[in-house]
Design an enzyme around this catalytic site. Structure first.
Site, PDB file in Angstrom:
ATOM      1  CE1 TYR A 137      -4.323  -2.035   4.703  1.00 18.93           C
ATOM      2  CE2 TYR A 137      -3.615   0.149   4.133  1.00 18.93           C
ATOM      3  CZ  TYR A 137      -4.057  -0.936   3.624  1.00 18.93           C
ATOM      4  OH  TYR A 137      -4.101  -1.242   2.387  1.00 18.93           O
ATOM      5  CB  SER A 149      -1.124  -0.193   1.209  1.00 23.30           C
ATOM      6  OG  SER A 149      -1.489   1.184   1.539  1.00 23.30           O
TER       7      SER A 149
END
Length: 334
Positions: free
Chosen positions: A155, A130
């Site tokens: 995350y 990501s």
């Protein structure tokens, strides 16, 4: 070839599976159908693939964060290559549900690595990282050669952990791998927790939209077809085990790429295009930055362009109307 696509009922997993099936490959889509967002939407994606491609597509309902369950689900399948796209997504959700992220993104990634290592057949593993790993980096555009030691959300920390585990497995077991740092993916069949969907839904209903960062934010919005083109190129071209330095600095068969539109757009521009496509103005509720968010993202794609010839082709003034058109059709509003 037979591909395993984890997160097979997810947004990117659905589109990648559709692409691979359309060119003649076979796909096993694995997903646990968790309720983070609409399970009905996920089931509709599965049904679409089943109706379009028949028995060349197989859906497996299983949780890859549970090692024994994963092994049992894939028993007897001769998987050639893996696109590991499944994960617990969402920066803000990680603030309130941290354990889910470690289970899905860390333990789950390890289980996929172990499966690939012991399969005796898998010759390439491409996995989703990501752009969140860049944390509070202020140098734009973000490059895979930048240090990413300071994540500002759990995350992001789990995605950085995935990259480190993959580097270890590539080094120890010479398993070719490519980690892809995705930048703000959008398009038809997208996720209901993303701004594009939330804003469209609110504008159509005549509700205000919550615009964080007082609207002073920029994102590298990347259309789903461009994402799929990059993932497929990496699946088709495993990282070479030649001892030379790869994108991201590894000398093992492990490389890291950004996949973005290579264009950082003002959030206000995105909202204006949504207003035009929907045909209604938005009432904007300006709010402060949320914990874990960043002001701007912008992908440097020189590495994947130089190695694989990747180049995005869909600007937001094309992609956003495409999304709104699909959204209206899916909800019977066309």
């Amino acid at each position: 070839m037979l591909y395993l696509v984890t997160g097979g009922a997810g947004f990117i997993g659905f589109h990648l599976s559709r692409y691979l099936l359309a060119r003649g490959d076979r796909v096993v889509g694995l997903d646990n159908l968790n309720p983070y967002y609409s399970v009905d939407l996920k089931k509709d994606r599965i049904q679409t693939l089943t109706e379009e491609f028949g028995d060349r597509y197989t859906f497996v309902h299983a949780d890859f964060s549970r090692s024994a369950e994963l092994t049992e689900a894939l028993q007897g399948l001769e998987i050639d290559r893996i696109a590991h796209l499944g994960a617990q997504a969402g920066v803000r959700y990680s603030l309130t549900h941290p354990h889910v992220y470690v289970e899905a993104n860390v333990m789950g990634h390890l289980n996929i690595l172990e499966y690939a290592r012991h399969s005796g057949r898998v010759d390439n593993l491409v996995y989703a990282s990501s752009s969140s790993v860049y944390g509070g980096n202020t140098k734009l555009p973000f490059s895979v050669d930048d240090r990413v030691d300071h994540p500002i959300s759990l995350y992001a920390a789990t995605k950085k952990a995935d990259e480190l585990m993959s580097e270890t497995y590539a080094h120890l077991y010479r398993l070719p791998q490519t980690g892809l740092r995705f930048f703000t993916v959008y398009g038809p069949w997208g996720r209901p927790d993303m701004a594009m969907w939330l804003f469209t839904e609110a504008i159509l209903a005549g509700r205000p939209i919550d615009v964080f960062g007082e609207g002073n934010m920029k994102r590298d919005f990347t259309y789903i077809d461009d994402i799929v083109a990059g993932v497929a190129a990496c699946l088709d071209t495993p990282a070479p085990d030649d001892g030379k330095e790869k994108a991201g600095g590894s000398r093992a068969p492990h490389r890291l790429y950004n996949i973005g539109n290579n264009q950082s757009e003002d959030l206000s521009r995105m909202i204006e295009l949504l207003e035009e496509a929907v045909g209604k103005p938005a009432e904007r509720n300006l709010l402060p930055m949320q914990p874990g968010d960043v002001r701007a993202t912008y992908a440097d794609i020189d590495a994947i362009h130089g190695d694989l010839g990747y180049k995005p082709t869909t600007p937001i003034d094309v992609g956003i109307p495409n999304f709104v058109s699909w959204y209206k059709s899916y909800h019977g509003l066309a």
